[in-house]
Design an enzyme around this catalytic site. Structure first.
Site, PDB file in Angstrom:
ATOM      1  N   GLY A 153      30.489-119.097  -5.459  1.00 43.46           N
ATOM      2  CA  GLY A 153      30.285-117.649  -5.510  1.00 43.46           C
ATOM      3  C   GLY A 153      31.235-116.930  -6.460  1.00 43.46           C
ATOM      4  O   GLY A 153      31.253-115.698  -6.522  1.00 43.46           O
ATOM      5  N   ASP A 291      14.069-116.943 -13.086  1.00 39.09           N
ATOM      6  CA  ASP A 291      15.002-116.114 -12.317  1.00 39.09           C
ATOM      7  C   ASP A 291      15.927-115.347 -13.254  1.00 39.09           C
ATOM      8  O   ASP A 291      16.713-114.514 -12.796  1.00 39.09           O
ATOM      9  CB  ASP A 291      15.827-116.976 -11.356  1.00 39.09           C
TER      10      ASP A 291
END
Ligand code: AMP
Ligand code: MG
Length: 559
Positions: A153, A291
């Site tokens: 992340g 995406d």
């Protein structure tokens, strides 16, 4: 956290108007704990940014701050870095990560989602000012989300700096793009194996605050169709049309199959426009997965992107793509069409039949071709593209580019200065100073564009000279005075683009804590069409040392 806050910039953040329509109007994840999982029947999951040790503002976009209405001295305001490093929220923010899927390198990859992007909220700016409308603030690299899969992340400084600078450079170049408000270093280390070869090392971490009217991608729609969840697909499509394409429902009619078809048609058109811009400025996205394509036709997700230096349509900056070259410069128009086809497949349940979608895909190809010709004509200083003569002119130029490494940016820029209203051809025996020039017949001003000007002798020089003669004849047909043509060309052919090696130089310095070069470079990139004395270092073609250096010519997805 510093108890003396807030200071001025952070105070102005508190006066922003948030209107978080995405979380208000769309179905959210019912699970509120932050762990990795498949998320069903939801467009987003609420998640908090992970606090960092020592956020420090390395750079910011004053234009973006101004549009948002953020005032004050951002650089000296630790509160600003706290917010945009992910340590605190201001009232009105409701952080969340979006759920999406995508086709990666041609294969359906299932759920992806914002694995390290966290939307903070939607700022509404009054329409009266420039940049009025809805702006979503999003932190990239602010910690794990339910969509982080096996990754951490986080983001490292080198990739964050590249995203920050290119977002703003693209904006100033006139290319549709998501924007960047800030670049904050976190004071923490992030482990990355840059070339996936077992040499992991600790790198400085960073967070970019990206800004866009919407971060919705093709993959946001694909995920629901792939799961047979047509209800959520429809809810998201209706929201997107209402919020980002209100012109499609201006007549007050309810959204129906025809509206969805017209919406897709508009996405095809804006995507065509986007790709024409990329081809104009020499941008290679590098990871055109579905995406990574924006529903608004914005450049989104700056990863291992690159800028063409010597013109090579087969060049891809992405080391993962080195074999297949799926995402090389010359393939981008085709790949955009392939991606639009995947989006069309995802929208079939809403449109009910394939024919209108197929017509729009056809419309993409036509719009791209038309736009590309118009763009090439403009780059060459022609008022219009005449197929009967200009197909050959452009093909001939591409043949020239293939002969010897020619810097695309400098070539078009310097071509503007080649006089055409001198009837004599640029032949060896007619030119001035023939004995002294190493490049017979090639105007001195163009030499700068060649990586090996010494190779412009013999056949290669002859090919270029013939092309230049043809070009001069063609421009003379237009009757445009040289000075006017130069001014026109310099409006579409930038002199400053975020060259790959310059990014690496700025990164090397920034990793030492010195953001001066980044700041000076950002300044040059603010006016990419105005050549300014003293800024030559930001226009120079790639030096030899950068030819094969990692980060300059080759980039991995590790970021
Ligand atoms: P990209 O190819 O960079 O667009 O990323 C593809 C997917 O991987 C997206 O869902 C990203 O959010 C996710 N991703 C990339 N890097 C990370 C990371 N360091 N941590 C979590 N997710 C990531
Ligand atoms: Mg992405």
């Amino acid at each position: 956290m510093n108890p003396n806050l807030p200071t001025r910039a952070v105070e102005s953040l508190a006066s922003l108007t948030f209107d978080n329509s995405f979380v208000r109007e769309l179905p959210g994840d019912t699970e509120d704990r932050n762990f990795r999982r498949q998320v069903h029947r939801a467009c987003y999951s609420r998640v908090q940014p992970t606090p960092v040790r020592a956020p420090r503002l390395l750079a910011h976009s004053r234009e973006m701050a101004e549009v948002l209405g953020i005032t004050g001295d951002l650089g000296s305001d630790s509160g600003f870095a706290e917010v945009f490093g992910g340590n605190r929220l201001v009232p009105g923010m409701e952080p969340f990560a979006m759920c999406y899927g995508g086709h990666q390198f041609g294969n359906w990859a299932g759920q992806l989602g914002d694995g390290r992007a966290i939307n903070l909220g939607e700022v509404v700016v009054p329409e009266s000012g420039s940049g009025g409308g809805r702006w979503v603030l999003q932190l990239k690299g602010a910690g794990p989300t339910p969509y982080s899969r096996s990754a951490d992340g986080l983001a490292v400084l080198r990739s964050s700096l590249r995203e920050f600078i290119c977002s703003e450079a693209m904006h100033h170049l006139g290319v549709p793009t998501t924007r960047a408000l800030s670049l904050v270093t976190t004071g923490e280390q992030v482990i990355r194996d840059m070339f996936y070869d077992g040499h992991a090392r600790a790198e400085p971490g960073a967070v970019v605050c990206r800004v866009a009217p919407s971060f919705t991608r093709f993959g946001n729609f694909e995920i629901f169709t792939s799961r047979g969840d047509i209800e959520t697909l429809r809810t998201l499509a209706d929201y997107t049309i209402r919020t980002d394409f209100p012109q499609l429902i201006a007549d007050g009619k309810p959204i129906d199959a025809e509206t969805y078809a017209r919406w897709f048609d508009e996405v095809c058109q804006t995507t065509a426009t986007l790709i024409v811009h990329w081809m104009r400025v020499g941008f290679v996205h590098g990871v055109m997965n579905t995406d990574n394509l924006s529903i608004l036709g914005l450049t989104i997700d700056y990863g291992p992107y690159g800028w063409l230096e010597d013109y090579d349509p087969d060049w891809t900056p992405n080391t993962t793509d080195a074999q297949g070259k799926r995402y090389c410069f010359g393939n981008q128009p085709r790949i955009a069409l392939w991606n639009l086809l995947q989006l069309a497949n995802a929208l079939v349940p809403l449109v009910g039949k394939a024919e209108p979608l197929e017509a729009s895909l056809h419309g993409y190809s036509e719009a791209f071709e038309r736009g590309w010709r118009r763009m090439m004509a403009a780059k060459l200083g022609l008022e219009e593209y005449q197929e009967s003569v200009d197909d050959e002119l452009v093909d001939g130029l591409l043949v020239c580019f293939a002969q010897t490494e020619t810097d695309m940016t400098l070539f078009f820029r310097r071509l503007a200065d080649v006089p055409v209203h001198d009837e004599r051809p640029l032949m060896a025996d007619h030119r001035e100073g023939a004995e002294t020039s190493e490049t017979p017949g090639i105007p001195e001003s163009l030499r700068e564009a060649f990586y090996h000007p010494d190779r412009l002798t013999g056949q290669i020089g002859e090919t270029y000279r013939r092309w230049l003669d043809r070009y001069r004849r063609r421009v003379r047909m237009t009757g445009i005075p040289d000075a006017d043509r130069a001014a026109n060309m310099n409006r579409v052919n930038p002199i400053y683009v975020p060259r790959n090696y310059l990014a690496q130089l700025a990164i090397d310095r920034a990793e030492q804590g010195d953001a001066d070069l980044l700041g000076e470079w950002l300044d040059a990139l603010r006016r990419p069409y105005a050549e300014i004395a003293g800024l030559e270092r930001f226009a120079a073609k790639r030096p030899e040392w950068a030819r094969n250096r990692a980060g300059c010519s080759m980039l991995s997805c590790s970021s």
